[in-house]
Design a protein around this motif. Structure first.
Motif, mmCIF file in Angstrom:
data_model
loop_
_atom_site.group_PDB
_atom_site.id
_atom_site.type_symbol
_atom_site.label_atom_id
_atom_site.label_comp_id
_atom_site.label_asym_id
_atom_site.label_seq_id
_atom_site.Cartn_x
_atom_site.Cartn_y
_atom_site.Cartn_z
ATOM 1 N N VAL A 71 -17.797 -1.429 36.365
ATOM 2 C CA VAL A 71 -18.472 -1.178 35.090
ATOM 3 C C VAL A 71 -18.021 0.172 34.546
ATOM 4 N N ILE A 72 -17.269 0.138 33.455
ATOM 5 C CA ILE A 72 -16.721 1.348 32.852
ATOM 6 C C ILE A 72 -17.418 1.616 31.527
ATOM 7 N N GLN A 73 -17.861 2.844 31.330
ATOM 8 C CA GLN A 73 -18.496 3.258 30.084
ATOM 9 C C GLN A 73 -17.567 4.231 29.357
ATOM 10 N N ILE A 74 -17.301 3.943 28.086
ATOM 11 C CA ILE A 74 -16.385 4.764 27.293
ATOM 12 C C ILE A 74 -17.109 5.289 26.066
ATOM 13 N N GLU A 75 -16.992 6.587 25.841
ATOM 14 C CA GLU A 75 -17.518 7.203 24.630
ATOM 15 C C GLU A 75 -16.341 7.612 23.756
ATOM 16 N N ALA A 76 -16.322 7.131 22.530
ATOM 17 C CA ALA A 76 -15.203 7.393 21.625
ATOM 18 C C ALA A 76 -15.362 8.739 20.923
ATOM 19 N N ASP A 77 -14.228 9.284 20.492
ATOM 20 C CA ASP A 77 -14.242 10.512 19.707
ATOM 21 C C ASP A 77 -14.929 10.288 18.365
ATOM 22 N N SER A 78 -15.301 11.369 17.719
ATOM 23 C CA SER A 78 -15.858 11.304 16.383
ATOM 24 C C SER A 78 -14.848 10.688 15.421
ATOM 25 N N GLY A 79 -15.291 9.747 14.622
ATOM 26 C CA GLY A 79 -14.382 9.019 13.743
ATOM 27 C C GLY A 79 -13.664 9.858 12.721
ATOM 28 N N GLU A 80 -14.292 10.931 12.251
ATOM 29 C CA GLU A 80 -13.649 11.722 11.208
ATOM 30 C C GLU A 80 -12.653 12.736 11.773
#
Length: 271
Positions: A214-223
């Motif tokens: 189970v891998i959890q990924i947090e993405a960078d801020s879109g702007e």
């Protein structure tokens, strides 16, 4: 979808974003039907009038547009319907001929299955406790669980969940804990990717120290960064699926997207 500094969530904010995404000058030339948007706290619960904000969101991006309180079909842009007729998108909410203008909080939940991969989107917003965790968040878990049970007989290998916020904190009791327990006990070999962006800082972690599937990924801020690109890999039917994470440059010192990729995202300063 919108900045969190403003609590006023006017109708034009939602329609403007929809028109930006569907503009024919978009450099990627994608089909809007293949474009899914997961609702966030700035778009809904942080607004001065959450019920009205949700109706604006549903009318532009969701699966049920209402006119004078009556469901009149999908959003006019076709978001979240898929261009491939062989893949069926299912929604937690159908909204058939209801006279109310108010949508349930689960209205944006979706799921579709292809290539033995189950894709699920849920209304899992950030912020603190909203008071509806025992209903909305618990329903998110039940929606995921029901779809796992449905597609397991069809050779399910990988689950990808799209959410605005991570599964702990205010969401742990009714989603995080039961979900991780379900995967450990009933789907120990299932590869799981949980993607969110609430913290606005890129991060990859194991959501469950007892289950490294189970891998959890947090993405960078879109702007401030190009959209992240995730690829599910499969070497053979006898091996577990894998994951390639392409940050496409990630954040940049100047606080903007890579100039070479700037035209590839509607959330950049190119417009």
């Amino acid at each position: 979808m919108k900045y969190g500094q403003t609590r006023g969530c006017e109708k034009e904010i939602y329609s403007d974003v929809a028109e930006i995404i569907t503009n024919k000058q978009n450099a990627l030339r994608y089909d809007p039907r293949d474009f899914f948007i997961v609702i966030g706290d700035n778009d809904w619960n942080d607004c001065n009038d959450p019920d009205t904000a949700l109706s604006y969101w549903m009318n532009n991006f969701g699966n049920g547009k209402k006119t004078n309180g009556v469901n009149t079909g999908p959003n006019p842009y076709g978001f979240g319907t898929l261009s491939n007729p062989d893949i069926t998108v299912e929604y937690d909410y159908q909204g058939n001929n209801e006279s109310s203008d108010v949508y349930p909080s689960s209205a944006s939940n979706f799921a579709f299955f292809t290539e033995q991969i189950l894709f699920v989107g849920i209304n899992q917003v950030g912020g603190g406790y909203l008071g509806d965790e025992s209903t909305r968040v618990a329903n998110n878990f039940q929606w995921v669980k029901a779809n796992l049970e449905k597609y397991r007989p069809q050779g399910l290998r990988t689950l990808v969940i799209f959410a605005h916020a991570h599964m702990i904190s205010a969401r742990e009791e009714y989603f995080g804990a039961p979900f991780l327990s379900l995967i450990r006990e009933s789907y120990p070999d299932l590869f799981v990717v949980y993607l969110h962006g609430d913290g606005h800082e890129f991060d990859v972690s194991y959501a469950d120290t007892r289950n490294r599937n189970v891998i959890q990924i947090e993405a960078d801020s879109g702007e401030k960064a190009d959209p992240i690109l995730l690829t599910i890999t499969r070497e053979s039917e006898d091996t577990k699926d894998g994951l390639i994470i392409n940050r496409r440059g990630g954040r940049y010192a100047g606080g903007d997207c890579d100039p070479g990729n700037r035209e590839k995202t509607w959330s950049s300063n190119s417009w």
